[in-house]
Design an enzyme around this catalytic site. Sequence first.
Site, PDB file in Angstrom:
ATOM      1  N   SER A  50       0.827  -1.209   0.000  1.00  0.00           N
ATOM      2  CA  SER A  50       0.000   0.000   0.000  1.00  0.00           C
ATOM      3  C   SER A  50       0.860   1.258   0.000  1.00  0.00           C
ATOM      4  CB  SER A  50      -0.911   0.021   1.229  1.00  0.00           C
ATOM      5  OG  SER A  50      -1.798  -1.057   1.212  1.00  0.00           O
TER       6      SER A  50
HETATM    7  N1  SAH Z   1      -1.087  -4.616   3.936  1.00  0.00           N
HETATM    8  C1  SAH Z   1      -0.476  -5.031   2.705  1.00  0.00           C
HETATM    9  C2  SAH Z   1      -1.409  -4.764   1.544  1.00  0.00           C
HETATM   10  C3  SAH Z   1      -1.309  -5.856   0.550  1.00  0.00           C
HETATM   11  S1  SAH Z   1      -2.488  -5.768  -0.747  1.00  0.00           S
HETATM   12  C4  SAH Z   1       0.864  -4.349   2.483  1.00  0.00           C
HETATM   13  O1  SAH Z   1       1.094  -3.279   3.034  1.00  0.00           O
HETATM   14  O2  SAH Z   1       1.686  -4.906   1.766  1.00  0.00           O
HETATM   15  C5  SAH Z   1      -3.862  -6.654  -0.069  1.00  0.00           C
HETATM   16  C6  SAH Z   1      -3.610  -8.071   0.344  1.00  0.00           C
HETATM   17  O3  SAH Z   1      -4.870  -8.641   0.683  1.00  0.00           O
HETATM   18  C7  SAH Z   1      -3.029  -8.962  -0.752  1.00  0.00           C
HETATM   19  O4  SAH Z   1      -1.848  -9.546  -0.272  1.00  0.00           O
HETATM   20  C8  SAH Z   1      -4.120 -10.007  -0.992  1.00  0.00           C
HETATM   21  O5  SAH Z   1      -3.616 -11.300  -1.322  1.00  0.00           O
HETATM   22  C9  SAH Z   1      -4.844 -10.015   0.347  1.00  0.00           C
HETATM   23  N2  SAH Z   1      -6.216 -10.524   0.295  1.00  0.00           N
HETATM   24  C10 SAH Z   1      -7.141 -10.386  -0.683  1.00  0.00           C
HETATM   25  N3  SAH Z   1      -8.286 -11.015  -0.340  1.00  0.00           N
HETATM   26  C11 SAH Z   1      -8.075 -11.570   0.891  1.00  0.00           C
HETATM   27  C12 SAH Z   1      -8.884 -12.349   1.780  1.00  0.00           C
HETATM   28  N4  SAH Z   1     -10.131 -12.698   1.492  1.00  0.00           N
HETATM   29  N5  SAH Z   1      -8.338 -12.731   2.952  1.00  0.00           N
HETATM   30  C13 SAH Z   1      -7.060 -12.387   3.298  1.00  0.00           C
HETATM   31  N6  SAH Z   1      -6.255 -11.660   2.492  1.00  0.00           N
HETATM   32  C14 SAH Z   1      -6.752 -11.245   1.298  1.00  0.00           C
END
Ligand code: SAH
Length: 223
Positions: A74
């Site tokens: 993010s």
């Molecule tokens: N907080 C992270 C953001 C990653 S993007 C950072 O700072 O890097 C969002 C993440 O949510 C992705 O890794 C994706 O695989 C995950 N995601 C999507 N749907 C999900 C679900 N149902 N349960 C858990 N994680 C999920």
Amino acid sequence: MCIFIKIILKLKDTLKHKGLRQKLVQILIKKGVTSKIVLDAIGAIPRHLFMDSSFLDHAYQDKAFPIAADQTISQPYTVAFQTELMQVAKGDKVLEIGTGSGYQTAVLCELGTKVFSIERQHELFKITSKFLPKLNYRPKKLIFGDGYKGLPEEAPFKAIIVTAGAPFVPKPLLAQLEVGGRLVIPVGDKVQIMTLFVRTGPKQFEKTEFGEFKFVPLLEDKN
Ligand code: SAH
């Protein structure tokens, strides 16, 4: 080169990186971030180490970047905005949905919270589970699973943060907040409205909407 030296080089955090981080903190202050503990956490965490090496030069720009499994780390402003809304303090039990690179998890660890974080992509779950302890970040538990269900066995939480765009608000997440607890969730399909739910009573929730953000989608379980 021996593996040990390679690992040390890979985890290098130089004065240059520290300087760039302070500039990033100044940018976030200009954009309206005020919480000192959040700014200090962002100033402390080597964001460049959470990213693919091809993006290293850009690590301290206020931008989202690709990580493994077609996901993103993010944008720092988004991380700061969501973390401020959580209003957490040391010792609070928190749940993160979407561990991804682990950067947001690290911010929550820096704040001294007890972090549980769920990731549905096995590849990311594995990479991040190995990586965070190398930087001495020790969340209470990283879970490979479906964030739509939350983590009932550890509920209630002081705050829950969703770091992917949710097409709707999953009911289990509201149910797993303690009274006074806060759910910070971007809601919407193509763009998302950052939304805060505060549990004001056993059955009462107060909802506040903030601006538009853009996240990768919160996906429903494949199984
Ligand atoms: N907080 C992270 C953001 C990653 S993007 C950072 O700072 O890097 C969002 C993440 O949510 C992705 O890794 C994706 O695989 C995950 N995601 C999507 N749907 C999900 C679900 N149902 N349960 C858990 N994680 C999920």
